[in-house]
Design a protein around this motif. Sequence first.
Motif, PDB file in Angstrom:
ATOM      1  N   TRP A 146      28.567 -20.414  30.747  1.00  0.00           N
ATOM      2  CA  TRP A 146      28.312 -21.017  32.047  1.00  0.00           C
ATOM      3  C   TRP A 146      29.555 -21.122  32.922  1.00  0.00           C
ATOM      4  O   TRP A 146      30.634 -21.463  32.433  1.00  0.00           O
ATOM      5  CB  TRP A 146      27.754 -22.429  31.871  1.00  0.00           C
ATOM      6  CG  TRP A 146      26.340 -22.467  31.378  1.00  0.00           C
ATOM      7  CD1 TRP A 146      25.920 -22.548  30.085  1.00  0.00           C
ATOM      8  CD2 TRP A 146      25.149 -22.443  32.179  1.00  0.00           C
ATOM      9  NE1 TRP A 146      24.547 -22.572  30.033  1.00  0.00           N
ATOM     10  CE2 TRP A 146      24.045 -22.515  31.295  1.00  0.00           C
ATOM     11  CE3 TRP A 146      24.913 -22.381  33.557  1.00  0.00           C
ATOM     12  CZ2 TRP A 146      22.727 -22.521  31.746  1.00  0.00           C
ATOM     13  CZ3 TRP A 146      23.602 -22.383  34.007  1.00  0.00           C
ATOM     14  CH2 TRP A 146      22.527 -22.449  33.111  1.00  0.00           C
ATOM     15  N   LEU A 147      29.357 -20.854  34.212  1.00  0.00           N
ATOM     16  CA  LEU A 147      30.317 -21.186  35.260  1.00  0.00           C
ATOM     17  C   LEU A 147      29.890 -22.494  35.911  1.00  0.00           C
ATOM     18  O   LEU A 147      28.704 -22.686  36.216  1.00  0.00           O
ATOM     19  CB  LEU A 147      30.324 -20.119  36.357  1.00  0.00           C
ATOM     20  CG  LEU A 147      31.154 -18.861  36.235  1.00  0.00           C
ATOM     21  CD1 LEU A 147      30.931 -18.006  37.491  1.00  0.00           C
ATOM     22  CD2 LEU A 147      32.636 -19.178  36.078  1.00  0.00           C
TER      23      LEU A 147
ATOM     24  N   LEU B 148      37.461 -23.618  29.738  1.00  0.00           N
ATOM     25  CA  LEU B 148      38.623 -23.318  30.573  1.00  0.00           C
ATOM     26  C   LEU B 148      38.459 -23.983  31.935  1.00  0.00           C
ATOM     27  O   LEU B 148      37.433 -23.814  32.593  1.00  0.00           O
ATOM     28  CB  LEU B 148      38.767 -21.800  30.756  1.00  0.00           C
ATOM     29  CG  LEU B 148      39.815 -21.326  31.773  1.00  0.00           C
ATOM     30  CD1 LEU B 148      41.226 -21.734  31.338  1.00  0.00           C
ATOM     31  CD2 LEU B 148      39.721 -19.811  31.966  1.00  0.00           C
ATOM     32  N   ASP B 149      39.480 -24.716  32.352  1.00  0.00           N
ATOM     33  CA  ASP B 149      39.530 -25.343  33.674  1.00  0.00           C
ATOM     34  C   ASP B 149      40.556 -24.579  34.510  1.00  0.00           C
ATOM     35  O   ASP B 149      41.754 -24.594  34.187  1.00  0.00           O
ATOM     36  CB  ASP B 149      39.921 -26.818  33.525  1.00  0.00           C
ATOM     37  CG  ASP B 149      40.136 -27.524  34.851  1.00  0.00           C
ATOM     38  OD1 ASP B 149      39.590 -27.058  35.874  1.00  0.00           O
ATOM     39  OD2 ASP B 149      40.856 -28.544  34.867  1.00  0.00           O
ATOM     40  N   ILE B 150      40.105 -23.915  35.568  1.00  0.00           N
ATOM     41  CA  ILE B 150      40.994 -23.102  36.407  1.00  0.00           C
ATOM     42  C   ILE B 150      41.353 -23.879  37.669  1.00  0.00           C
ATOM     43  O   ILE B 150      40.484 -24.313  38.409  1.00  0.00           O
ATOM     44  CB  ILE B 150      40.335 -21.762  36.768  1.00  0.00           C
ATOM     45  CG1 ILE B 150      40.059 -20.957  35.497  1.00  0.00           C
ATOM     46  CG2 ILE B 150      41.223 -20.964  37.713  1.00  0.00           C
ATOM     47  CD1 ILE B 150      39.372 -19.623  35.750  1.00  0.00           C
ATOM     48  N   GLY B 151      42.661 -24.036  37.910  1.00  0.00           N
ATOM     49  CA  GLY B 151      43.142 -24.845  39.023  1.00  0.00           C
ATOM     50  C   GLY B 151      43.115 -26.314  38.655  1.00  0.00           C
ATOM     51  O   GLY B 151      42.589 -27.149  39.385  1.00  0.00           O
TER      52      GLY B 151
ATOM     53  N   ASP C 117      32.919 -20.564  26.391  1.00  0.00           N
ATOM     54  CA  ASP C 117      31.544 -21.019  26.590  1.00  0.00           C
ATOM     55  C   ASP C 117      31.348 -21.528  28.013  1.00  0.00           C
ATOM     56  O   ASP C 117      30.270 -21.371  28.591  1.00  0.00           O
ATOM     57  CB  ASP C 117      31.210 -22.159  25.612  1.00  0.00           C
ATOM     58  CG  ASP C 117      31.186 -21.699  24.171  1.00  0.00           C
ATOM     59  OD1 ASP C 117      30.304 -20.902  23.828  1.00  0.00           O
ATOM     60  OD2 ASP C 117      32.064 -22.139  23.409  1.00  0.00           O
ATOM     61  N   ILE C 118      32.397 -22.157  28.558  1.00  0.00           N
ATOM     62  CA  ILE C 118      32.324 -22.757  29.887  1.00  0.00           C
ATOM     63  C   ILE C 118      33.606 -22.470  30.648  1.00  0.00           C
ATOM     64  O   ILE C 118      34.710 -22.637  30.101  1.00  0.00           O
ATOM     65  CB  ILE C 118      32.124 -24.289  29.808  1.00  0.00           C
ATOM     66  CG1 ILE C 118      30.820 -24.648  29.113  1.00  0.00           C
ATOM     67  CG2 ILE C 118      32.167 -24.922  31.203  1.00  0.00           C
ATOM     68  CD1 ILE C 118      30.685 -26.131  28.800  1.00  0.00           C
TER      69      ILE C 118
ATOM     70  N   LYS D 299      24.782 -18.921  34.905  1.00  0.00           N
ATOM     71  CA  LYS D 299      24.922 -18.406  33.541  1.00  0.00           C
ATOM     72  C   LYS D 299      25.275 -16.924  33.582  1.00  0.00           C
ATOM     73  O   LYS D 299      24.731 -16.159  34.375  1.00  0.00           O
ATOM     74  CB  LYS D 299      23.614 -18.603  32.759  1.00  0.00           C
ATOM     75  CG  LYS D 299      23.697 -18.219  31.297  1.00  0.00           C
ATOM     76  CD  LYS D 299      22.356 -18.361  30.610  1.00  0.00           C
ATOM     77  CE  LYS D 299      21.977 -19.826  30.412  1.00  0.00           C
ATOM     78  NZ  LYS D 299      20.729 -19.927  29.581  1.00  0.00           N
ATOM     79  N   ARG D 300      26.193 -16.533  32.707  1.00  0.00           N
ATOM     80  CA  ARG D 300      26.547 -15.122  32.630  1.00  0.00           C
ATOM     81  C   ARG D 300      25.415 -14.311  32.055  1.00  0.00           C
ATOM     82  O   ARG D 300      24.711 -14.751  31.122  1.00  0.00           O
ATOM     83  CB  ARG D 300      27.787 -14.926  31.741  1.00  0.00           C
ATOM     84  CG  ARG D 300      28.269 -13.481  31.759  1.00  0.00           C
ATOM     85  CD  ARG D 300      29.215 -13.145  30.633  1.00  0.00           C
ATOM     86  NE  ARG D 300      29.248 -11.705  30.441  1.00  0.00           N
ATOM     87  CZ  ARG D 300      29.746 -11.092  29.366  1.00  0.00           C
ATOM     88  NH1 ARG D 300      30.259 -11.800  28.396  1.00  0.00           N
ATOM     89  NH2 ARG D 300      29.733  -9.786  29.266  1.00  0.00           N
TER      90      ARG D 300
END
Length: 234
Positions: A187-188, A61-64, A130-131, A228-229
């Motif tokens: 991962w963030l 997921l790409d936010i913004g 996942d990311i 990492k979460r």
Amino acid sequence: EEIAKRLLQGETIQYVLGQADFCGRTFMVNEHVLIPRPETEELCQWIKSTQKGRFFLCTLLDIGTGSGCIAITLAAEMPQSEVSAWDISADALAVARENARRHNVHVSYEQVDALHLTSDFCYQTSVVFDIIVSNPPYICNKERETMEANVLEHEPHSALFVPDDDPLLFYRAIAEYGQTSLKEDGWLYFEINPLYAESLRDMLNMMSYHDIEIKTDAYGKQRMIRAKRFASEK
């Protein structure tokens, strides 16, 4: 003559030409999206180099998303993965969708406010990633005086600036969302303001993220961070 006139007025050449290069691809850009930067190319390269094998079969997921440069680049280079991209701006999403069409990649786009991820009923779903990657607004208003006029006068301020008293505004909202929407050990990845790198590290640590790493860019500035979460014990 029109091009020369716009350049003399200080407009950035990428807006004048309507396109910008990013990771070996040409993206359409206009006044509704930021011009992709080399530092953001480095963020994409970091994701690819650190995820290795599982990178090609993940949900991302790409936010913004803005022009869609991050989401489209990663979707093009991991074609078996599922890539989603969100932005608050309908105009930006129109640009991103056109870029995805031009590059013949599939990205799922949605209009979403990054500051209301956990309260928006539409996104209280079972989807996990996942990311999660984001290049959110991270420049404080007080930094305006050090910025180039062509950026201030032509690029969208909503994609650039955060309040002086809350520079981690978007990072906090996205990291909170990641606590429930990232898979365990997901991962963030963030592009960051070097002025607040350590503050962001501390915040992510307090939120129980681990394996936190800050990375410098080609100019020697702390420009990226990943975390990492937390994985609960089975």
